[in-house]
Design a protein around this motif. Structure first.
Motif, PDB file in Angstrom:
ATOM      1  N   PHE A 185      25.383   0.771 -42.788  1.00 11.41           N
ATOM      2  CA  PHE A 185      26.251   1.695 -43.725  1.00 11.41           C
ATOM      3  C   PHE A 185      25.139   2.777 -43.971  1.00 11.41           C
ATOM      4  N   ASP A 186      25.515   3.904 -44.598  1.00 14.05           N
ATOM      5  CA  ASP A 186      24.684   4.999 -44.901  1.00 14.05           C
ATOM      6  C   ASP A 186      24.478   4.768 -46.468  1.00 14.05           C
ATOM      7  N   VAL A 187      23.127   5.019 -46.910  1.00 14.37           N
ATOM      8  CA  VAL A 187      22.918   4.584 -48.247  1.00 14.37           C
ATOM      9  C   VAL A 187      23.629   5.640 -49.173  1.00 14.37           C
ATOM     10  N   GLU A 188      23.992   6.815 -48.813  1.00 14.83           N
ATOM     11  CA  GLU A 188      24.565   7.842 -49.601  1.00 14.83           C
ATOM     12  C   GLU A 188      25.879   7.339 -50.047  1.00 14.83           C
ATOM     13  N   MET A 221      19.063   5.575 -70.269  1.00 18.95           N
ATOM     14  CA  MET A 221      18.733   4.174 -69.855  1.00 18.95           C
ATOM     15  C   MET A 221      19.224   4.007 -68.397  1.00 18.95           C
ATOM     16  N   PRO A 222      18.514   3.551 -67.559  1.00 21.12           N
ATOM     17  CA  PRO A 222      18.821   3.322 -66.083  1.00 21.12           C
ATOM     18  C   PRO A 222      19.770   2.419 -66.150  1.00 21.12           C
ATOM     19  N   HIS A 223      20.679   2.469 -65.306  1.00 22.48           N
ATOM     20  CA  HIS A 223      21.719   1.214 -64.983  1.00 22.48           C
ATOM     21  C   HIS A 223      20.912   0.111 -64.108  1.00 22.48           C
ATOM     22  N   THR A 224      20.952  -1.059 -64.385  1.00 22.16           N
ATOM     23  CA  THR A 224      20.598  -2.218 -63.666  1.00 22.16           C
ATOM     24  C   THR A 224      21.576  -2.916 -62.567  1.00 22.16           C
ATOM     25  N   VAL A 225      20.932  -3.076 -61.370  1.00 20.63           N
ATOM     26  CA  VAL A 225      21.653  -3.539 -60.227  1.00 20.63           C
ATOM     27  C   VAL A 225      20.906  -4.517 -59.688  1.00 20.63           C
ATOM     28  N   LEU A 226      21.897  -5.648 -59.717  1.00 17.70           N
ATOM     29  CA  LEU A 226      21.513  -7.077 -59.038  1.00 17.70           C
ATOM     30  C   LEU A 226      21.886  -7.065 -57.456  1.00 17.70           C
ATOM     31  N   LEU A 227      21.085  -6.918 -56.873  1.00 14.31           N
ATOM     32  CA  LEU A 227      21.211  -6.943 -55.141  1.00 14.31           C
ATOM     33  C   LEU A 227      20.812  -8.298 -54.530  1.00 14.31           C
ATOM     34  N   ALA A 228      21.989  -8.862 -54.163  1.00 17.20           N
ATOM     35  CA  ALA A 228      21.684 -10.234 -53.126  1.00 17.20           C
ATOM     36  C   ALA A 228      21.772  -9.965 -51.593  1.00 17.20           C
ATOM     37  N   GLU A 229      20.779 -10.005 -50.891  1.00 21.34           N
ATOM     38  CA  GLU A 229      21.016  -9.972 -49.490  1.00 21.34           C
ATOM     39  C   GLU A 229      19.762 -10.704 -48.675  1.00 21.34           C
ATOM     40  N   ASP A 230      20.384 -11.396 -47.824  1.00 17.18           N
ATOM     41  CA  ASP A 230      19.386 -12.287 -47.144  1.00 17.18           C
ATOM     42  C   ASP A 230      18.608 -11.837 -45.978  1.00 17.18           C
ATOM     43  N   ASP A 231      18.978 -10.522 -45.619  1.00 20.48           N
ATOM     44  CA  ASP A 231      18.050  -9.961 -44.424  1.00 20.48           C
ATOM     45  C   ASP A 231      17.042  -9.321 -45.362  1.00 20.48           C
ATOM     46  N   ARG A 232      15.713  -9.570 -44.975  1.00 23.32           N
ATOM     47  CA  ARG A 232      14.753  -8.874 -45.847  1.00 23.32           C
ATOM     48  C   ARG A 232      14.492  -7.626 -45.549  1.00 23.32           C
ATOM     49  N   ALA A 233      14.762  -6.982 -44.366  1.00 18.66           N
ATOM     50  CA  ALA A 233      14.449  -5.664 -44.258  1.00 18.66           C
ATOM     51  C   ALA A 233      15.680  -4.938 -44.802  1.00 18.66           C
ATOM     52  N   ILE A 234      16.887  -5.227 -44.857  1.00  9.59           N
ATOM     53  CA  ILE A 234      17.937  -4.526 -45.491  1.00  9.59           C
ATOM     54  C   ILE A 234      17.454  -4.630 -47.047  1.00  9.59           C
ATOM     55  N   ARG A 235      17.258  -5.798 -47.274  1.00 10.15           N
ATOM     56  CA  ARG A 235      17.217  -5.950 -48.852  1.00 10.15           C
ATOM     57  C   ARG A 235      15.818  -4.973 -49.364  1.00 10.15           C
ATOM     58  N   ASN A 236      14.782  -5.069 -48.689  1.00  8.64           N
ATOM     59  CA  ASN A 236      13.827  -4.247 -49.309  1.00  8.64           C
ATOM     60  C   ASN A 236      14.090  -2.772 -49.147  1.00  8.64           C
ATOM     61  N   ALA A 237      14.788  -2.363 -48.049  1.00 13.57           N
ATOM     62  CA  ALA A 237      15.108  -0.906 -47.831  1.00 13.57           C
ATOM     63  C   ALA A 237      16.005  -0.460 -48.897  1.00 13.57           C
ATOM     64  N   LEU A 238      17.067  -1.377 -49.094  1.00 14.41           N
ATOM     65  CA  LEU A 238      17.967  -0.917 -50.135  1.00 14.41           C
ATOM     66  C   LEU A 238      17.343  -1.002 -51.588  1.00 14.41           C
ATOM     67  N   GLU A 239      16.400  -2.013 -51.861  1.00 18.26           N
ATOM     68  CA  GLU A 239      16.090  -1.965 -53.178  1.00 18.26           C
ATOM     69  C   GLU A 239      15.028  -0.673 -53.351  1.00 18.26           C
ATOM     70  N   ARG A 240      14.378  -0.283 -52.328  1.00 16.89           N
ATOM     71  CA  ARG A 240      13.602   0.931 -52.436  1.00 16.89           C
ATOM     72  C   ARG A 240      14.347   2.030 -52.791  1.00 16.89           C
ATOM     73  N   ALA A 241      15.696   2.222 -51.938  1.00 11.22           N
ATOM     74  CA  ALA A 241      16.476   3.463 -52.025  1.00 11.22           C
ATOM     75  C   ALA A 241      17.043   3.372 -53.545  1.00 11.22           C
ATOM     76  N   LEU A 242      17.636   2.417 -53.782  1.00  7.41           N
ATOM     77  CA  LEU A 242      18.199   2.412 -55.271  1.00  7.41           C
ATOM     78  C   LEU A 242      17.241   2.745 -56.433  1.00  7.41           C
ATOM     79  N   THR A 243      16.024   1.986 -56.140  1.00  6.56           N
ATOM     80  CA  THR A 243      14.906   2.599 -57.188  1.00  6.56           C
ATOM     81  C   THR A 243      14.549   3.821 -57.194  1.00  6.56           C
ATOM     82  N   LEU A 244      14.446   4.503 -56.163  1.00  5.18           N
ATOM     83  CA  LEU A 244      14.103   5.798 -55.950  1.00  5.18           C
ATOM     84  C   LEU A 244      15.215   6.778 -56.653  1.00  5.18           C
ATOM     85  N   GLU A 245      16.568   6.256 -56.385  1.00  7.65           N
ATOM     86  CA  GLU A 245      17.847   6.909 -57.137  1.00  7.65           C
ATOM     87  C   GLU A 245      17.830   6.755 -58.480  1.00  7.65           C
TER      88      GLU A 245
END
Length: 240
Positions: A105-108, A1-25
């Motif tokens: 930061f580096d997403v890795e 079962m995948p781990h669940t992440v709650l991401l809180a970030e007010d910068d939309r570009a960073i939030r969307n990019a990190l959400e996408r990267a975490l989902t792909l991971e």
């Protein structure tokens, strides 16, 4: 079962990019834009880990962390911060955060830190024959001791003399590593690998911040310093 992440970030570009990267991971991600919604979601969904931006309008990431810790919520927290001063990063640790990443930061690196937090948060099978804390401390193998320090890894408690230490998860893991290797100099790469599962390289100040914060909790007036810096190599735990 995948781990669940709650991401809180007010910068939309960073939030969307990190959400996408975490989902792909492979993570299941809930992304919000402010601290108020982060608290509401944390109460509602009970995620496996939180990723909080420090600077958010209204309730910032530090306050979100303080509220959750005051409620007894020990969910691992990774802070995202653009603040580079040591005092600012210590403020995050003091609020109860387990780790932080400095922007940009580096997403890795984010992935590596999340993996380390989730590993340490994984439940440990209970001892089939619990030993009373004061009953057989010398023969049970439950306690780890060195340099006047005593730890109970199962209960995640630590003491210097008769004083119990209030440690975050990362601080506890770091202190346990040093105690188990008391008198041995541990180099930076070894500590990064054992605690974070990833070597962040010579330019990272992450380890120095945690050692400094741990020293503040360990040191006592008139008592010898216990964690010593071996310049250019790493750290060692010893008395005097």
């Amino acid at each position: 079962m995948p781990h669940t992440v709650l991401l809180a970030e007010d910068d939309r570009a960073i939030r969307n990019a990190l959400e996408r990267a975490l989902t792909l991971e492979g993570y299941r991600v809930t992304a919000v834009a402010d601290g108020v919604e982060a608290l509401a979601q944390a109460h509602r969904s009970r995620p496996d880990v939180l990723v909080l931006d420090v600077m958010m309008p209204g309730i910032d990431g530090l306050q979100v962390c303080r509220v959750l810790r005051a409620e007894g919520d020990r969910t691992p927290v990774l802070m995202l911060t653009a603040l580079v001063e040591t005092a600012d990063r210590i403020a995050g640790l003091d609020a109860g955060a387990d780790d932080y990443v400095v922007k940009p930061f580096d997403v890795e690196e984010v992935f590596a830190r999340l993996r380390a937090l989730l590993r340490r948060a994984a439940p440990v099978a209970p001892d089939p024959e619990p030993v009373a804390e004061e009953a057989k401390p010398d023969t049970s193998g439950r306690f780890v001791e060195a340099a006047g320090l005593r730890m109970d890894p199962q209960a995640r408690r630590a003491w210097r003399g008769g004083r119990e230490l209030e440690l975050t998860r990362t601080e506890f893991e770091l202190l346990e590593l040093l105690i188990r290797h008391a008198g041995i100099v541990l180099d930076h790469s070894t500590i990064y690998d054992r605690i974070w599962g990833y070597d962040f390289g010579p330019g990272s100040k992450n380890l120095a911040v945690y050692v400094g914060y741990l020293r503040r909790k360990l040191d006592e007036p008139g008592a010898p310093q216990l964690i010593h810096t071996v310049r250019g190599v790493g750290y060692v735990l010893r008395e005097g």
